[in-house]
Design a protein around this motif. Structure first.
Motif, mmCIF file in Angstrom:
data_model
loop_
_atom_site.group_PDB
_atom_site.id
_atom_site.type_symbol
_atom_site.label_atom_id
_atom_site.label_comp_id
_atom_site.label_asym_id
_atom_site.label_seq_id
_atom_site.Cartn_x
_atom_site.Cartn_y
_atom_site.Cartn_z
ATOM 1 N N THR A 13 0.910 -1.113 0.129
ATOM 2 C CA THR A 13 0.098 -0.067 -0.128
ATOM 3 C C THR A 13 0.834 1.220 -0.022
ATOM 4 O O THR A 13 2.144 1.217 -0.083
ATOM 5 N N HIS A 25 1.355 5.080 2.003
ATOM 6 C CA HIS A 25 1.306 6.009 3.273
ATOM 7 C C HIS A 25 0.831 7.413 2.483
ATOM 8 O O HIS A 25 1.763 7.606 1.380
ATOM 9 N N ALA A 26 -0.208 8.161 2.669
ATOM 10 C CA ALA A 26 -0.127 9.572 2.426
ATOM 11 C C ALA A 26 0.750 10.224 3.243
ATOM 12 O O ALA A 26 1.897 11.163 2.856
ATOM 13 N N TRP A 79 -2.265 16.513 10.235
ATOM 14 C CA TRP A 79 -3.176 15.605 9.916
ATOM 15 C C TRP A 79 -4.212 15.478 11.311
ATOM 16 O O TRP A 79 -3.723 15.870 12.509
ATOM 17 N N GLU A 103 -8.664 11.778 10.288
ATOM 18 C CA GLU A 103 -8.041 11.528 8.739
ATOM 19 C C GLU A 103 -7.029 10.383 9.013
ATOM 20 O O GLU A 103 -6.398 10.047 7.919
ATOM 21 N N ARG A 131 -6.674 7.409 6.165
ATOM 22 C CA ARG A 131 -6.306 8.036 4.988
ATOM 23 C C ARG A 131 -4.861 8.054 4.665
ATOM 24 O O ARG A 131 -4.031 7.923 3.740
ATOM 25 N N TYR A 138 -3.661 5.024 2.285
ATOM 26 C CA TYR A 138 -3.968 5.852 1.331
ATOM 27 C C TYR A 138 -5.108 5.125 0.519
ATOM 28 O O TYR A 138 -6.191 5.850 0.188
ATOM 29 N N TYR A 139 -4.855 4.032 0.202
ATOM 30 C CA TYR A 139 -5.634 3.467 -0.988
ATOM 31 C C TYR A 139 -7.111 3.010 -0.395
ATOM 32 O O TYR A 139 -7.933 3.167 -0.883
ATOM 33 N N SER A 140 -7.023 2.192 0.717
ATOM 34 C CA SER A 140 -8.207 1.745 1.557
ATOM 35 C C SER A 140 -8.777 2.805 2.406
ATOM 36 O O SER A 140 -10.030 2.775 2.655
ATOM 37 N N ALA A 141 -8.111 3.648 2.771
ATOM 38 C CA ALA A 141 -8.387 4.669 3.590
ATOM 39 C C ALA A 141 -8.995 4.452 4.976
ATOM 40 O O ALA A 141 -9.944 5.133 5.313
ATOM 41 N N GLU A 142 -8.705 3.033 5.237
ATOM 42 C CA GLU A 142 -9.162 2.598 6.719
ATOM 43 C C GLU A 142 -8.254 2.291 7.380
ATOM 44 O O GLU A 142 -7.209 1.351 7.121
#
Ligand SMILES: [Fe+2]
Length: 308
Positions: free
Chosen positions: A245, A247-248, A283, A287, A290, A294-298
């Motif tokens: 995945t 990370h944002a 942040w 949030e 996310r 970042y992709y699943s935002a969970e």
């Protein structure tokens, strides 16, 4: 005397339950090289692209986790100044003479910070026999193995009072904080801290229990190598936490998984370039799912639950 800089986290000592099995992971799967063994049976390792003597020491113990992380600083003067500043900050400082306990390392200073983690600082360490080439260098001397970890990159630590730990890293270690996550009341939930251009050398998450480690992160070349690492996790039946995945937060590409002793490991690639004069990224705790995935935002429950 000029106040110098911290360069990077240069050494971690990790507690493992099954030394043989875990060593097989670090060498044959992650791709580190064995540098040697200490007289008390600990094993020293390094990644192929690291210059210094070793960066990871594995110690057999009854409980997994982190013994300490040691930061390399840019000079002996800086080392002495930082030791005095650490004392002034209110932490008890203990001197470890050169070449004791960690072969190849010069004098270290050791102290416990607010989160319950043992930090060390040092300025001198011998170069490794098998470091990267420096004269008309090839990209590597021996073809990297397994996940092809280039270096020990960063740590995420869990413990109480991370606000003080962040202040210590800034004021005493001379680091800066590219990214933070705040609770609704404005208190820190997490912070990402660096000494140079990596988005983080060390990160903290606020946690009631002291001295816990979430993961050690090892750097891979790119997204392709993250995919290769995912294949090796599957082939070797390692327990996956999450990924591949992104990370944002830090923008790193990532996989979290567990090595055979139950310590979480991250393989990590990419990430933005951090400059000390860039505005801080902030942040909200709402949030954080996310921010982390970042992709699943969970958020996955294990992120705030499973630490060693
Ligand atoms: Fe990480």
């Amino acid at each position: 005397m000029e106040y110098g800089k911290t360069l990077r986290p240069g050494l971690v000592q990790i507690r493992v339950l099954d030394l043989e099995k875990t060593l097989d992971f670090y060498t044959n799967i992650l791709g580190l090289d064995i540098v040697g063994q200490t007289s008390d049976g600990r094993v020293m390792l390094k990644a192929y692209d690291e210059f210094d003597h070793h960066s990871v020491t594995l110690r057999k113990a009854d409980e997994a986790g982190l013994d300490y992380v040691a930061f390399k600083v840019d000079s002996r003067d800086t080392l002495e100044l930082m030791a005095r500043q650490t004392l002034g900050f209110g932490y008890r400082v203990h001197e470890i003479p050169a070449n004791t306990e960690q072969p190849g390392f010069g004098k270290r200073y050791s102290f416990k910070i607010s989160t319950g983690h043992v930090f060390q600082i040092y300025s001198d360490v011998e170069l490794a026999e098998k470091g990267p080439q420096i004269i008309n260098p090839d990209i590597w001397s021996e073809q990297p193995r397994g996940m092809k970890a280039q270096r020990m990159d960063h740590l995420l630590l869990y413990g109480p009072n991370i606000a003080e730990a962040e202040t210590f890293c800034k004021w005493v270690l001379g680091m800066f904080v590219p990214e933070v996550c705040n609770n609704p009341d404005g208190s820190r939930l997490a912070s990402w801290i660096t000494s140079a251009n990596k988005p983080h050398d060390i990160a903290f998450v606020e946690f009631p229990e002291p001295g816990k480690i979430h993961h050690v992160g090892f750097y891979l070349n790119d997204w392709h190598d993250i995919g290769n690492a995912a294949d090796l996790i599957a082939i070797n039946r390692l327990e996956l936490d999450i990924g591949p995945t992104r990370h944002a937060i830090t923008r790193g590409q990532s996989i979290y998984f567990w090595e055979p002793s139950g310590n979480r490991v991250e393989v990590y690639a990419g990430g933005y370039t951090a400059y000390p004069d860039n505005p801080q990224r902030v942040w909200d705790a709402s949030e954080i799912g996310r921010g982390l995935f970042y992709y699943s935002a969970e958020l996955i429950p294990s992120f705030f639950e499973n630490v060693t």
